[in-house]
Design a protein around this motif. Structure first.
Motif, PDB file in Angstrom:
ATOM      1  N   ASP A 290       0.753  -1.400   0.153  1.00 32.92           N
ATOM      2  CA  ASP A 290       0.121   0.162  -0.008  1.00 32.92           C
ATOM      3  C   ASP A 290       0.781   1.196   0.039  1.00 32.92           C
ATOM      4  O   ASP A 290       0.576   2.290  -0.630  1.00 32.92           O
ATOM      5  CB  ASP A 290      -0.850  -0.040   1.023  1.00 32.92           C
ATOM      6  CG  ASP A 290      -1.917  -1.207   1.261  1.00 32.92           C
ATOM      7  OD1 ASP A 290      -2.301  -1.701   0.192  1.00 32.92           O
ATOM      8  OD2 ASP A 290      -2.526  -1.427   2.310  1.00 32.92           O
ATOM      9  N   VAL A 291       1.986   1.451   0.857  1.00 34.15           N
ATOM     10  CA  VAL A 291       2.862   2.391   1.022  1.00 34.15           C
ATOM     11  C   VAL A 291       3.726   2.648  -0.648  1.00 34.15           C
ATOM     12  O   VAL A 291       3.431   3.791  -1.049  1.00 34.15           O
ATOM     13  CB  VAL A 291       3.769   2.193   1.980  1.00 34.15           C
ATOM     14  CG1 VAL A 291       4.926   3.439   2.040  1.00 34.15           C
ATOM     15  CG2 VAL A 291       3.100   2.174   3.334  1.00 34.15           C
ATOM     16  N   LEU A 292       3.805   1.632  -0.997  1.00 36.16           N
ATOM     17  CA  LEU A 292       4.760   1.828  -2.403  1.00 36.16           C
ATOM     18  C   LEU A 292       3.787   2.268  -3.424  1.00 36.16           C
ATOM     19  O   LEU A 292       4.067   3.177  -4.191  1.00 36.16           O
ATOM     20  CB  LEU A 292       5.443   0.351  -2.688  1.00 36.16           C
ATOM     21  CG  LEU A 292       6.615  -0.312  -2.223  1.00 36.16           C
ATOM     22  CD1 LEU A 292       7.048  -1.501  -2.766  1.00 36.16           C
ATOM     23  CD2 LEU A 292       7.605   0.860  -2.611  1.00 36.16           C
ATOM     24  N   GLU A 293       2.474   1.851  -3.390  1.00 35.54           N
ATOM     25  CA  GLU A 293       1.542   2.270  -4.459  1.00 35.54           C
ATOM     26  C   GLU A 293       1.292   3.738  -4.234  1.00 35.54           C
ATOM     27  O   GLU A 293       1.319   4.384  -5.388  1.00 35.54           O
ATOM     28  CB  GLU A 293       0.065   1.617  -4.477  1.00 35.54           C
ATOM     29  CG  GLU A 293       0.475   0.103  -4.594  1.00 35.54           C
ATOM     30  CD  GLU A 293      -1.020  -0.833  -4.619  1.00 35.54           C
ATOM     31  OE1 GLU A 293      -1.820  -0.089  -3.859  1.00 35.54           O
ATOM     32  OE2 GLU A 293      -1.009  -1.962  -4.830  1.00 35.54           O
ATOM     33  N   THR A 294       1.383   4.009  -3.033  1.00 34.53           N
ATOM     34  CA  THR A 294       1.019   5.642  -2.749  1.00 34.53           C
ATOM     35  C   THR A 294       2.352   6.491  -3.397  1.00 34.53           C
ATOM     36  O   THR A 294       2.201   7.296  -3.899  1.00 34.53           O
ATOM     37  CB  THR A 294       0.854   6.078  -1.368  1.00 34.53           C
ATOM     38  OG1 THR A 294      -0.211   5.070  -0.858  1.00 34.53           O
ATOM     39  CG2 THR A 294       0.353   7.474  -1.124  1.00 34.53           C
ATOM     40  N   ILE A 295       3.437   5.942  -3.090  1.00 38.29           N
ATOM     41  CA  ILE A 295       4.704   6.430  -3.587  1.00 38.29           C
ATOM     42  C   ILE A 295       4.977   6.779  -5.139  1.00 38.29           C
ATOM     43  O   ILE A 295       4.923   7.877  -5.307  1.00 38.29           O
ATOM     44  CB  ILE A 295       6.029   5.825  -2.712  1.00 38.29           C
ATOM     45  CG1 ILE A 295       5.851   6.063  -1.302  1.00 38.29           C
ATOM     46  CG2 ILE A 295       7.188   6.441  -3.436  1.00 38.29           C
ATOM     47  CD1 ILE A 295       7.055   5.067  -0.629  1.00 38.29           C
ATOM     48  N   TYR A 296       4.235   5.618  -5.495  1.00 44.66           N
ATOM     49  CA  TYR A 296       4.419   5.604  -6.902  1.00 44.66           C
ATOM     50  C   TYR A 296       3.504   6.452  -7.619  1.00 44.66           C
ATOM     51  O   TYR A 296       3.566   6.823  -8.763  1.00 44.66           O
ATOM     52  CB  TYR A 296       4.677   4.052  -7.495  1.00 44.66           C
ATOM     53  CG  TYR A 296       5.519   3.089  -7.121  1.00 44.66           C
ATOM     54  CD1 TYR A 296       6.856   3.726  -6.598  1.00 44.66           C
ATOM     55  CD2 TYR A 296       5.507   1.661  -7.081  1.00 44.66           C
ATOM     56  CE1 TYR A 296       7.920   3.040  -6.528  1.00 44.66           C
ATOM     57  CE2 TYR A 296       6.552   1.073  -6.815  1.00 44.66           C
ATOM     58  CZ  TYR A 296       7.786   1.539  -6.418  1.00 44.66           C
ATOM     59  OH  TYR A 296       8.888   0.808  -6.018  1.00 44.66           O
TER      60      TYR A 296
END
Length: 428
Positions: A290-296
């Protein structure tokens, strides 16, 4: 010397912050006329291991092992990846599979207080014999897992020993607790067990002032705050990163997702060519999907360096090399008292700390007291952007430095001095 038995689930070669608190206490207790004996599981299912911690176990310390049945080992046959993630406390909230929902429900409702519950009865029986053989009348339990506290509860009720309960994290207000799909009955049972432990233990130890305030509403027993801390390590000095690095060490859970930081970084990159050329977001450890998706989503993928889990020694080195050290916590009232253990090693690294968390976070007071960095809420965009640009300007000119103070009060030896005073007081 006064003897004390320490009951802990996490012990080397377990990795991560959970193992370090009591490893360090054990390291220094002898300096204060206390001989620790450590009781641990014989065959634990640790989600993370770090063999480097084995060399830090003090010579001559008596360690007693008791076999444990781990349901996570059985669940791993269904999905080892999902089981390991859940046992690490990383619970994905988006796009959960049916299997993951089932595993969470089972974890929350059938294994109360946690999946290590089957270690309680055999441990109480084994420890009762050990206390007699070793002439020990003081027991310390540390959780999570909070099943360990139920071992202390059993010993107190059975033998009347002096019992200190150390909470490295809260129990029913911890961030992931709400994600376990608990029934109303399961919630009541957790609350009952929590209150029972808090009212039967002779002394409760917590890691933050907010947790102390929370527990004071549940018990009249004495509660002391002993934070986590840092140890002195002989790390070979290395020059600072040439890039403008922002580094997060440790697990970046789903809830610890400071979207305002990702948004501000995206804005600065689009507006500042020099920043864009040299910025790097380095994530060391497990990172939630979830965090990676937000960052990307904020177009930061080209600036992200996913390092994965590294040894403790390597993490210490990365901290000292980094331009900025990032600390985040879930944005909720319940997490105001969560002070991540990594904060104290960040302090020892003497690099600027950027912390993003809930309003009235206990971390804020520590950073103010030590002048080691700045704290922001999840709604702070403008002030956050101004600070990052100020630090980047310093980095470009004279170099980015921090001049911290009062750090020694958080050294592991000084914190053990506080612990020893409690043990000796309660034993008389």
């Amino acid at each position: 010397m006064n003897k004390v038995l320490i009951v802990t689930y996490y012990w080397p070669p377990a990795g991560g912050p959970g193992v370090q608190r009591w490893l360090k206490f054990v390291k220094y207790l002898r300096d204060f006329n206390i001989e620790p004996i450590v009781f641990i599981p014989e065959n634990p299912n640790y989600p993370i291991t770090d063999a480097a911690f084995l060399k830090e176990v003090p010579e001559g310390i008596k360690i007693i092992q008791q076999p444990i049945f781990e349901p996570y080992q059985l669940a791993s046959f269904l999905s080892s990846k999902k089981t390991k993630r859940i046992s690490s406390g990383i619970i994905q909230t988006k796009n959960q599979s049916t299997l993951e929902k089932i595993l969470l429900w089972i974890r929350g409702n059938l294994f109360i207080p946690d999946a290590r519950k089957y270690w309680i009865k055999p441990s109480v029986k084994a420890i009762a014999n050990i206390l007699q053989q070793e002439s020990i009348d003081t027991v310390i339990t540390t959780g999570p897992p909070h099943s360990v506290h139920l071992i202390g509860l059993g010993l107190k009720e059975k033998l009347g020993v002096t019992w200190l309960a150390d909470f490295r994290d809260p129990w029913t207000t911890i961030g992931y607790h709400k994600k376990l799909k608990l029934t109303e009955g399961a919630k009541r049972k957790h609350k009952f067990l929590e209150k029972r432990v808090l009212n039967v233990a002779d002394h409760v130890i917590v890691t933050s002032p907010s947790t102390k305030s929370e527990f004071q509403a549940l018990t009249q027993q004495p509660i002391s705050v002993i934070t986590n801390g840092f140890d002195e390590y002989h790390i070979t000095e290395q020059p600072l990163d040439k890039e403008f690095t922002m580094v997060h060490i440790g697990s970046l859970l789903t809830g610890r997702n400071p979207e305002n930081l990702w948004r501000v970084l995206s804005e600065i990159i689009s507006e500042n060519i020099a920043f864009k050329k040299i910025f790097k977001l380095r994530l060391v450890g497990v990172v939630s999907k979830d965090v990676l998706e937000t960052i990307y989503a904020y177009k930061l993928r080209p600036f992200v360096d996913l390092v994965g889990y590294v040894s403790h020694d390597a993490a210490l080195q990365l901290q000292k090399q980094s331009q900025i050290l990032l600390l985040t916590e879930i944005n909720a009232k319940e997490t105001q008292g969560i002070i991540p253990g990594k904060l104290f090693e960040y302090l020892a690294a003497k690099r600027p700390i950027l912390a993003i968390g809930p309003r009235n976070w206990d971390v804020s007071a520590i950073l103010e007291d030590t002048n080691a960095g700045k704290t922001f809420e999840y709604t702070d965009d403008l002030r956050l952007k101004e600070l990052l640009l100020e630090w980047f300007n310093n980095y470009q000119n004279s170099g980015l430095e921090i001049y911290s103070t009062n750090i020694d009060t958080y050294s592991r030896r000084e914190l053990t001095r506080k612990l020893a005073a409690i043990i000796l007081w309660e034993s008389y």
